[in-house]
Design an enzyme around this catalytic site. Structure first.
Site, PDB file in Angstrom:
ATOM      1  N   GLU A 166       0.812  -1.225  -0.050  1.00 18.10           N
ATOM      2  CA  GLU A 166      -0.025  -0.041   0.082  1.00 18.10           C
ATOM      3  C   GLU A 166       0.868   1.210   0.037  1.00 18.10           C
ATOM      4  O   GLU A 166       0.810   2.276   0.735  1.00 18.10           O
ATOM      5  CB  GLU A 166      -0.940  -0.194   1.241  1.00 18.10           C
ATOM      6  N   ASN A 207       2.223  -4.916  -3.329  1.00 17.89           N
ATOM      7  CA  ASN A 207       0.841  -5.052  -3.100  1.00 17.89           C
ATOM      8  C   ASN A 207      -0.158  -3.820  -2.930  1.00 17.89           C
ATOM      9  O   ASN A 207       0.443  -2.942  -2.097  1.00 17.89           O
ATOM     10  CB  ASN A 207       0.521  -6.100  -1.899  1.00 17.89           C
ATOM     11  N   HIS A 243     -10.351  -5.839  -2.489  1.00 12.69           N
ATOM     12  CA  HIS A 243     -11.587  -5.699  -1.795  1.00 12.69           C
ATOM     13  C   HIS A 243     -12.629  -5.036  -2.448  1.00 12.69           C
ATOM     14  O   HIS A 243     -12.703  -3.823  -2.740  1.00 12.69           O
ATOM     15  CB  HIS A 243     -10.951  -5.003  -0.651  1.00 12.69           C
ATOM     16  N   GLU A 272      -6.158 -10.438  -2.116  1.00 17.17           N
ATOM     17  CA  GLU A 272      -6.929 -10.339  -0.763  1.00 17.17           C
ATOM     18  C   GLU A 272      -8.309 -10.235  -1.030  1.00 17.17           C
ATOM     19  O   GLU A 272      -9.177  -9.439  -0.724  1.00 17.17           O
ATOM     20  CB  GLU A 272      -6.639  -9.228   0.044  1.00 17.17           C
ATOM     21  N   ASP A 274     -12.293 -10.225  -1.383  1.00 12.24           N
ATOM     22  CA  ASP A 274     -13.351 -10.335  -0.728  1.00 12.24           C
ATOM     23  C   ASP A 274     -14.476  -9.308  -1.477  1.00 12.24           C
ATOM     24  O   ASP A 274     -13.999  -8.389  -2.079  1.00 12.24           O
ATOM     25  CB  ASP A 274     -13.560 -10.055   0.783  1.00 12.24           C
TER      26      ASP A 274
HETATM   27  O1  9MR Z   1      -7.860  -8.303   7.907  1.00 11.75           O
HETATM   28  C1  9MR Z   1      -7.056  -7.531   8.689  1.00 11.75           C
HETATM   29  C2  9MR Z   1      -7.654  -7.121   9.853  1.00 11.75           C
HETATM   30  O2  9MR Z   1      -7.712  -8.359  10.985  1.00 11.75           O
HETATM   31  C3  9MR Z   1      -6.596  -6.210  10.690  1.00 11.75           C
HETATM   32  O3  9MR Z   1      -7.437  -5.461  11.827  1.00 11.75           O
HETATM   33  C4  9MR Z   1      -6.377  -4.954   9.393  1.00 11.75           C
HETATM   34  C5  9MR Z   1      -5.523  -3.925  10.097  1.00 11.75           C
HETATM   35  O4  9MR Z   1      -5.104  -2.865   9.392  1.00 11.75           O
HETATM   36  O5  9MR Z   1      -5.745  -5.527   8.445  1.00 11.75           O
HETATM   37  C6  9MR Z   1      -6.625  -6.494   7.620  1.00 11.75           C
HETATM   38  O6  9MR Z   1      -5.880  -6.797   6.574  1.00 11.75           O
HETATM   39  C7  9MR Z   1      -5.688  -5.807   5.669  1.00 11.75           C
HETATM   40  C8  9MR Z   1      -4.266  -6.263   4.907  1.00 11.75           C
HETATM   41  O7  9MR Z   1      -3.264  -6.351   5.821  1.00 11.75           O
HETATM   42  C9  9MR Z   1      -3.794  -5.220   4.017  1.00 11.75           C
HETATM   43  N1  9MR Z   1      -4.976  -4.918   2.988  1.00 11.75           N
HETATM   44  C10 9MR Z   1      -6.138  -4.361   3.711  1.00 11.75           C
HETATM   45  C11 9MR Z   1      -6.686  -5.478   4.503  1.00 11.75           C
HETATM   46  C12 9MR Z   1      -8.189  -5.384   5.218  1.00 11.75           C
HETATM   47  O8  9MR Z   1      -8.004  -4.021   5.933  1.00 11.75           O
END
Ligand code: 9MR
Length: 471
Positions: A166, A207, A243, A272, A274
């Protein structure tokens, strides 16, 4: 004709999933879940040479239903949180590998790939790093030490890393993270170089989210990775998070955008996935969601360099979505009760349509003592081709070697899910570290690309020196 049989091991495991889900249904007072499809998502994906992964919350692996789904339906796992900087290095120089190690062990036990997530990211940084003040040199050293230590820890055990996560703003400029503010864009190249030095065999990814389509953000990413390649920075792939929102998924546009990155010679992956909806869910939203999952899967599968798809969580019960988007949810392929949703079938159908073998439920017996192989040229052009090979073995293996011949003048360009060499026209493929163990009746899948011409559909394959039957 039947081309692929399901191993007894996996059948038993799937029966266990159904049984433990049924027990959960009784305990929670909901109706018994329907059984997942047979062969599993993992099996149909494997026979296309792509991986199917999920984000895993390692704390849930002690839940039998959850862990059975993860092991039987997926052949790749990503730590949802356990490999992030705040989890791994909570105090400067003090590492906690518990969650990551648990996941890696689980993957090895279940013959799965591990997708490492993530090394350098502005979010989920430990407090000492977030709030500390460091000179530029010190920060650069902290960052490269972290990358080196973590990648070295899992050398040979993690096949892909999100090295930088990111890094972009929506307008395509680089995000003002602590790293960028102090080190400038060079923090990205430095992270990749440190990762490559620590594990030369791991594939290194950048990513991001909202980069699925051709837009200002993905244009910025495209410019960056083009520059990195031009400078010889060791980058292998680009991850597209995906997402997404139900009803708002443009498959062909996603495919086109994946293809433009693939055309740079990079691997691409859906990292990722969903697809969330406004709650409550209903059957028409679930059907639309299934079409949307299918569209994303089709997009990846139409791009030969798209190596696989990871969904961001197994079930709606475990998803991050409701915590972040008020009133939205139901974004995953399994529901709150671990029942497969239409989205699950859609993913599976996409792999079958891309050449994944649907199996034959009337003929569940694994064969013994022999092998058969499907040698499928999935894409060909004048000067090359992409091939996926699936070999079924009648005997349990703890390491394997497959061989086949390419037409004169055709050479191997690169391969995946094995270690490849070519001598004259004969190509030898040995197992990778993660896929050497195969049960009796199980399958081996690998793939490769040729240059100088195309491979021939149906080429005979031998396994351990024994010629395998076709199909
Ligand atoms: O799914 C993850 C969630 O449990 C955490 O609280 C969150 C914290 O930032 O991160 C989520 O995963 C993220 C991933 O690491 C990077 N891309 C976005 C994902 C969804 O927020």
């Amino acid at each position: 004709m039947r081309q692929h049989r399901v191993s007894t091991v996996r059948r038993l495991a799937r029966a266990t999933v159904a049984a433990s889900a049924a027990a959960a249904a009784l305990a929670f007072g909901f109706s018994a879940p329907s059984q997942a499809a047979d062969p599993s998502l993992r099996e149909v994906a494997e026979s296309t040479g792509r991986f199917i992964g999920t984000a895993v919350n390692d704390g849930l692996l002690s839940n039998g239903t959850y862990s059975d789904i993860v092991s039987t339906e997926f052949d790749s796992v990503t730590a949802e949180n356990a490999m992030k900087w705040e989890a791994v290095e909570p105090q400067r120089g003090q590492y906690n590998w518990a969650g990551g190690d648990r996941l890696v062990q689980f993957a090895q036990d279940n013959d799965q790939l591990v997708y490492g997530h993530t090394l350098v990211w502005h979010s989920q940084m430990p407090g000492w790093l977030q709030n500390g003040s460091f000179s530029n040199n010190e920060l650069r050293q902290i960052m490269t030490d972290h990358v080196t230590t973590q990648v070295s820890r899992y050398k040979g055990q993690v096949q892909r890393w999100d090295v930088v996560n990111e890094a972009f703003n929506e307008d395509g400029s680089l995000r003002q993270s602590k790293f960028y503010q102090q080190l400038g864009a060079s923090y990205i190249a430095d992270s990749f170089r440190a990762a490559r030095a620590a594990d030369p065999d791991a594939k290194l990814f950048i990513n991001d989210y909202n980069t699925e389509l051709d837009n200002a953000k993905s244009d910025g990413l495209y410019r960056l990775v083009s520059d990195l390649l031009a400078q010889g920075v060791p980058i292998d792939g680009v991850g597209f998070q995906n997402h997404l929102i139900v009803g708002n998924v443009n498959g062909p546009a996603i495919r086109q955008n994946l293809q433009r990155f693939a055309d740079l010679g990079l691997e691409v992956a859906v990292t990722e996935l969903d697809i969330r909806m406004q709650m409550p869910s209903d059957s028409s939203k679930l059907q639309q969601q299934a079409r949307d999952y299918r569209a994303v899967a089709d997009a990846c599968l139409a791009v030969s360099r798209c190596s696989g798809i990871t969904v961001w969580g197994v079930s709606d019960r475990d998803s991050w979505v409701p915590d972040v988007f008020e009133g939205q949810g139901a974004a995953c392929p399994w529901d709150e009760n671990y029942r497969p949703k239409p989205a699950y079938d859609a993913l599976r159908d996409a792999f079958v349509a891309a050449g994944g073998d649907p199996g034959d439920p009337d003929d569940p017996e694994p064969p013994t003592g022999d092998c058969s192989a499907v040698f499928n040229v999935s894409n060909r052009w004048d000067t090359g081709s992409v091939v996926s090979v699936t070999v079924r073995t009648g005997q349990a293996l703890s390491g394997w070697r497959a061989q086949f011949d390419l037409p004169a003048g055709v050479s191997l360009a690169n391969g995946w899910n094995g270690s490849f060499s070519q001598s004259g026209s004969t190509v030898t493929v040995a197992n990778a570290a993660y896929n050497g163990t195969v049960p009796a009746g199980g399958t081996i899948s690998f793939g490769f690309q040729t240059s100088g011409g195309a491979a021939q559909d149906g080429t005979r394959v031998s396994l351990g020196g024994q010629e395998c039957a076709a199909g």
